[in-house]
Design a protein around this motif. Structure first.
Motif, mmCIF file in Angstrom:
data_model
loop_
_atom_site.group_PDB
_atom_site.id
_atom_site.type_symbol
_atom_site.label_atom_id
_atom_site.label_comp_id
_atom_site.label_asym_id
_atom_site.label_seq_id
_atom_site.Cartn_x
_atom_site.Cartn_y
_atom_site.Cartn_z
ATOM 1 N N ARG A 1 -30.143 -24.381 25.106
ATOM 2 C CA ARG A 1 -29.437 -25.301 24.114
ATOM 3 C C ARG A 1 -29.805 -26.545 23.818
ATOM 4 N NH1 ARG A 1 -26.133 -21.613 23.089
ATOM 5 N NH2 ARG A 1 -24.002 -21.520 23.400
ATOM 6 N N CYS B 1 -17.958 -24.316 25.118
ATOM 7 C CA CYS B 1 -17.996 -22.685 24.532
ATOM 8 C C CYS B 1 -18.743 -21.872 25.675
ATOM 9 C CB CYS B 1 -18.504 -22.460 23.238
ATOM 10 S SG CYS B 1 -18.619 -20.820 22.851
ATOM 11 N N ASP C 1 -33.961 -9.279 29.126
ATOM 12 C CA ASP C 1 -33.874 -9.725 27.792
ATOM 13 C C ASP C 1 -35.175 -9.223 27.288
ATOM 14 O OD1 ASP C 1 -34.474 -11.970 25.522
ATOM 15 O OD2 ASP C 1 -32.597 -12.765 26.571
ATOM 16 N N SER D 1 -14.319 -10.120 26.873
ATOM 17 C CA SER D 1 -13.931 -11.404 27.276
ATOM 18 C C SER D 1 -13.999 -12.513 26.255
ATOM 19 C CB SER D 1 -14.931 -11.838 28.469
ATOM 20 O OG SER D 1 -14.338 -13.126 29.191
ATOM 21 N N PHE E 1 -13.894 -16.562 25.576
ATOM 22 C CA PHE E 1 -13.951 -17.824 26.137
ATOM 23 C C PHE E 1 -13.917 -17.602 27.791
ATOM 24 C CE2 PHE E 1 -12.231 -22.270 26.968
ATOM 25 C CZ PHE E 1 -13.463 -22.905 26.808
ATOM 26 N N VAL F 1 -25.170 -18.503 27.011
ATOM 27 C CA VAL F 1 -24.140 -17.481 27.738
ATOM 28 C C VAL F 1 -24.226 -16.479 28.606
ATOM 29 C CG1 VAL F 1 -22.370 -15.872 26.896
ATOM 30 C CG2 VAL F 1 -22.872 -17.673 25.387
ATOM 31 N N HIS G 1 -24.866 -19.579 19.380
ATOM 32 C CA HIS G 1 -25.229 -18.532 18.583
ATOM 33 C C HIS G 1 -23.938 -18.156 17.517
ATOM 34 C CE1 HIS G 1 -28.533 -15.570 17.702
ATOM 35 N NE2 HIS G 1 -27.344 -15.380 17.095
ATOM 36 N N THR G 2 -22.696 -18.461 18.011
ATOM 37 C CA THR G 2 -21.652 -18.249 17.154
ATOM 38 C C THR G 2 -21.799 -19.020 15.847
ATOM 39 O OG1 THR G 2 -20.488 -17.628 19.203
ATOM 40 C CG2 THR G 2 -19.139 -17.773 17.098
ATOM 41 N N VAL H 1 -25.362 -10.391 24.164
ATOM 42 C CA VAL H 1 -26.343 -10.373 23.082
ATOM 43 C C VAL H 1 -25.339 -10.380 21.506
ATOM 44 C CG1 VAL H 1 -28.105 -9.362 21.967
ATOM 45 C CG2 VAL H 1 -27.973 -9.326 24.428
ATOM 46 N N TRP I 1 -20.832 -11.627 20.415
ATOM 47 C CA TRP I 1 -20.033 -11.544 19.324
ATOM 48 C C TRP I 1 -20.496 -10.729 18.247
ATOM 49 C CZ3 TRP I 1 -15.476 -14.624 19.923
ATOM 50 C CH2 TRP I 1 -14.810 -14.917 18.617
ATOM 51 N N VAL J 1 -19.510 -9.658 25.793
ATOM 52 C CA VAL J 1 -19.163 -11.106 25.861
ATOM 53 C C VAL J 1 -19.912 -11.675 24.349
ATOM 54 C CG1 VAL J 1 -19.496 -13.238 26.592
ATOM 55 C CG2 VAL J 1 -19.750 -11.459 28.259
HETATM 56 P P1 NAD Z 1 -28.621 -16.865 22.234
HETATM 57 O O1 NAD Z 1 -29.391 -16.461 20.941
HETATM 58 O O2 NAD Z 1 -29.379 -18.250 22.529
HETATM 59 O O3 NAD Z 1 -29.032 -15.682 23.322
HETATM 60 C C1 NAD Z 1 -29.329 -14.439 22.883
HETATM 61 C C2 NAD Z 1 -30.161 -13.749 23.751
HETATM 62 O O4 NAD Z 1 -30.405 -12.523 23.820
HETATM 63 C C3 NAD Z 1 -31.807 -14.323 23.730
HETATM 64 O O5 NAD Z 1 -32.445 -14.555 24.803
HETATM 65 C C4 NAD Z 1 -32.507 -12.951 22.889
HETATM 66 O O6 NAD Z 1 -33.655 -12.861 23.337
HETATM 67 C C5 NAD Z 1 -31.707 -11.797 23.860
HETATM 68 N N1 NAD Z 1 -31.677 -10.384 23.133
HETATM 69 C C6 NAD Z 1 -31.653 -10.102 21.939
HETATM 70 N N2 NAD Z 1 -31.738 -9.004 21.674
HETATM 71 C C7 NAD Z 1 -31.682 -8.266 22.831
HETATM 72 C C8 NAD Z 1 -31.809 -7.105 23.445
HETATM 73 N N3 NAD Z 1 -31.857 -5.808 22.913
HETATM 74 N N4 NAD Z 1 -31.827 -6.748 24.893
HETATM 75 C C9 NAD Z 1 -31.574 -7.615 25.519
HETATM 76 N N5 NAD Z 1 -31.627 -9.296 25.205
HETATM 77 C C10 NAD Z 1 -31.644 -9.022 23.994
HETATM 78 O O7 NAD Z 1 -27.161 -16.806 22.135
HETATM 79 P P2 NAD Z 1 -26.002 -17.253 22.947
HETATM 80 O O8 NAD Z 1 -25.586 -18.579 22.233
HETATM 81 O O9 NAD Z 1 -26.234 -17.300 24.417
HETATM 82 O O10 NAD Z 1 -24.560 -16.427 22.510
HETATM 83 C C11 NAD Z 1 -24.611 -15.003 23.019
HETATM 84 C C12 NAD Z 1 -23.678 -14.353 22.436
HETATM 85 O O11 NAD Z 1 -22.548 -14.712 22.935
HETATM 86 C C13 NAD Z 1 -23.566 -14.466 20.798
HETATM 87 O O12 NAD Z 1 -23.355 -13.050 20.236
HETATM 88 C C14 NAD Z 1 -22.616 -15.223 20.744
HETATM 89 O O13 NAD Z 1 -21.915 -15.074 19.336
HETATM 90 C C15 NAD Z 1 -21.507 -14.693 21.651
HETATM 91 N N6 NAD Z 1 -20.488 -15.601 22.165
HETATM 92 C C16 NAD Z 1 -19.446 -15.066 22.502
HETATM 93 C C17 NAD Z 1 -18.125 -15.693 22.857
HETATM 94 C C18 NAD Z 1 -16.920 -15.153 23.409
HETATM 95 O O14 NAD Z 1 -15.877 -15.893 23.611
HETATM 96 N N7 NAD Z 1 -16.819 -13.893 23.416
HETATM 97 C C19 NAD Z 1 -18.216 -17.231 23.030
HETATM 98 C C20 NAD Z 1 -19.553 -17.860 22.668
HETATM 99 C C21 NAD Z 1 -20.564 -16.977 22.292
#
Ligand code: NAD
Ligand code: ZN
Length: 378
Positions: free
Chosen positions: A370, A176, A225, A318, A320, A205, A48-49, A271, A296, A294
């Motif tokens: 994924r 990631c 979710d 957090s 990574f 994630v 998602h990032t 999220v 972003w 977590v």
């Molecule tokens: P993704 O889009 O596959 O999953 C996000 C999920 O959140 C989806 O299932 C969606 O239905 C759900 N969602 C949306 N709104 C919601 C709400 N209000 N309540 C509950 N659930 C809700 O994304 P992903 O690839 O799993 O990434 C998730 C997040 O983690 C993104 O913001 C991404 O940028 C971030 N991320 C952070 C890091 C880090 O190091 N902190 C690293 C990678 C990704």
């Protein structure tokens, strides 16, 4: 190697501007300079990032770029001063470095490194640092990695050498999403045996966070979710209760509090929504509840009532999954090979690099966990 020391022309998906489909182009990839490694990317996940940068983050100076930061590949050649890697090594490029020399790397308390490109910004490398050009223009390397390209060049402090037995089309997810969610539970929240956890957002994630809670011995794992299609998968990774905020008229924090006699011990926001971040905090129990960010975003401020923290809750973030990247990723690869962590179950779609826009659409519409793109043959 016939290509060592020469510019490589190869295919890459270029993001010329925000909000537009990626375009398959022939790009030039310069040879690795001192301390750099040129990698033939074999497979990459779409996270998602990548979408965040393309559709939401939109730093004007963040384009043109090659996205992708969840890849795995094989070393093609190395620059002067590189002794740790040799052509043919299986590797995972890392979006945060581990120089092993700075004060952050020397502290066991953090995985932030002072030396990598990411110390300055968290999206793209500077013009000077990128090794890509296309049609006479510098193309930026997203998160320092750019795995939507057949070849990429990364500083050796941001490359992890992994077990040669590892299947690259699976372990790419450790670059990631899976390390991020799993580590957020295990390293950052430090989930304890017998505890009650809530995971908000069930993409790769969040599902990896569920797996981390499960492996840490959590007793109740509540998966939250707004897309109920995700609950079946969450069960596979160890969730045992499921909540769709859309099924309730009251705030989700109140629902969770009622289900758990005052709140969960740990909550993880996966999220990237500041409203959900607040709900996740408010879902934890006073006295000792820990909530970890977590997801972003750097576009909005978040808010909460100070009393939430005064009452003994802890709010953490957090990056990574708190893993020191070079040390942690090869360990996670071993844990996969030893069947301690799952990876195959995250992969819902497989495509070729030139179908990357389809993969992006799937994620945008919540239709995949994924997609793994095959980038070049091993
Ligand atoms: P993704 O889009 O596959 O999953 C996000 C999920 O959140 C989806 O299932 C969606 O239905 C759900 N969602 C949306 N709104 C919601 C709400 N209000 N309540 C509950 N659930 C809700 O994304 P992903 O690839 O799993 O990434 C998730 C997040 O983690 C993104 O913001 C991404 O940028 C971030 N991320 C952070 C890091 C880090 O190091 N902190 C690293 C990678 C990704
Ligand atoms: Zn990612």
């Amino acid at each position: 190697m016939a290509t060592a020391g020469k510019v490589i022309k190869c295919k890459a998906a270029v993001a010329w501007e925000p909000n537009k489909p990626l375009v398959m182009e022939e790009i030039e990839v310069a040879p690795p300079q001192a301390n750099e490694v040129r990698i033939k990317v074999v497979a990459t996940g779409v996270c998602h990032t990548d979408l965040y940068h393309l559709f939401e983050g939109m730093h004007k100076d963040g384009f043109p770029a090659v996205l992708g930061h969840e890849g795995a590949g094989i070393v093609e050649s190395v620059g002067p001063g590189v002794t740790e890697f040799q052509p043919g090594d299986k590797v995972i490029p890392l979006f945060i470095s581990q120089c092993k020399e700075c004060r952050f790397c020397k502290s066991p308390k953090t995985n932030q490194c002072e030396k990598g490109w990411a110390a300055d910004r968290h999206d793209v490398m500077s013009d000077k640092d990128t090794r890509f050009t296309c049609k006479g223009k510098k193309i930026l390397q997203f998160m320092g990695t750019s795995t939507f390209s057949e070849y990429t060049v990364v500083n050796q402090m941001a490359v992890a050498k992994i077990d040669p037995a590892a299947p690259l089309d699976k372990v790419c997810l450790l670059g990631c999403g899976v390390c991020t969610g799993y580590g957020a539970a295990v390293n950052t929240a430090k989930v304890e045996e017998g505890s009650t956890c809530a995971v908000f957002g069930l993409g790769a994630v969040g599902l990896a966070a569920v797996m981390g809670c499960k492996n840490a011995g959590a007793k109740r794992i509540i998966a939250v979710d707004i897309n109920p299609d995700k609950f079946e998968k969450a069960k596979v990774f160890g969730a045992n209760e499921f909540v769709n905020p859309k099924d309730h008229d009251k705030p989700i924090s109140q629902v969770l509090s009622e289900m758990t006699n005052g709140g969960v011990d740990y909550s993880l926001e996966c999220v990237g929504n500041v409203g959900v971040m607040r709900s996740a905090l408010e879902s934890t129990i006073k006295g000792w509840g820990v909530s970890v960010l977590v997801g972003w975003t750097d576009m909005y401020d978040f808010s909460a009532r100070p009393i939430q923290l005064i009452a003994g809750r802890t709010w953490k973030g957090s990056l990574f999954g708190g893993f020191k990247s070079k040390d942690g990723v090869p360990e996670m690869v071993k844990d996969y090979l030893n069947k301690k962590v799952k990876l195959d179950e995250f992969i819902t779609h497989k495509m070729a690099l030139n179908q990357v826009n389809d993969a992006i659409e799937l994620m945008k519409h919540g239709k995949c966990i994924r997609t793994v793109l095959s980038v070049s043959s091993a």
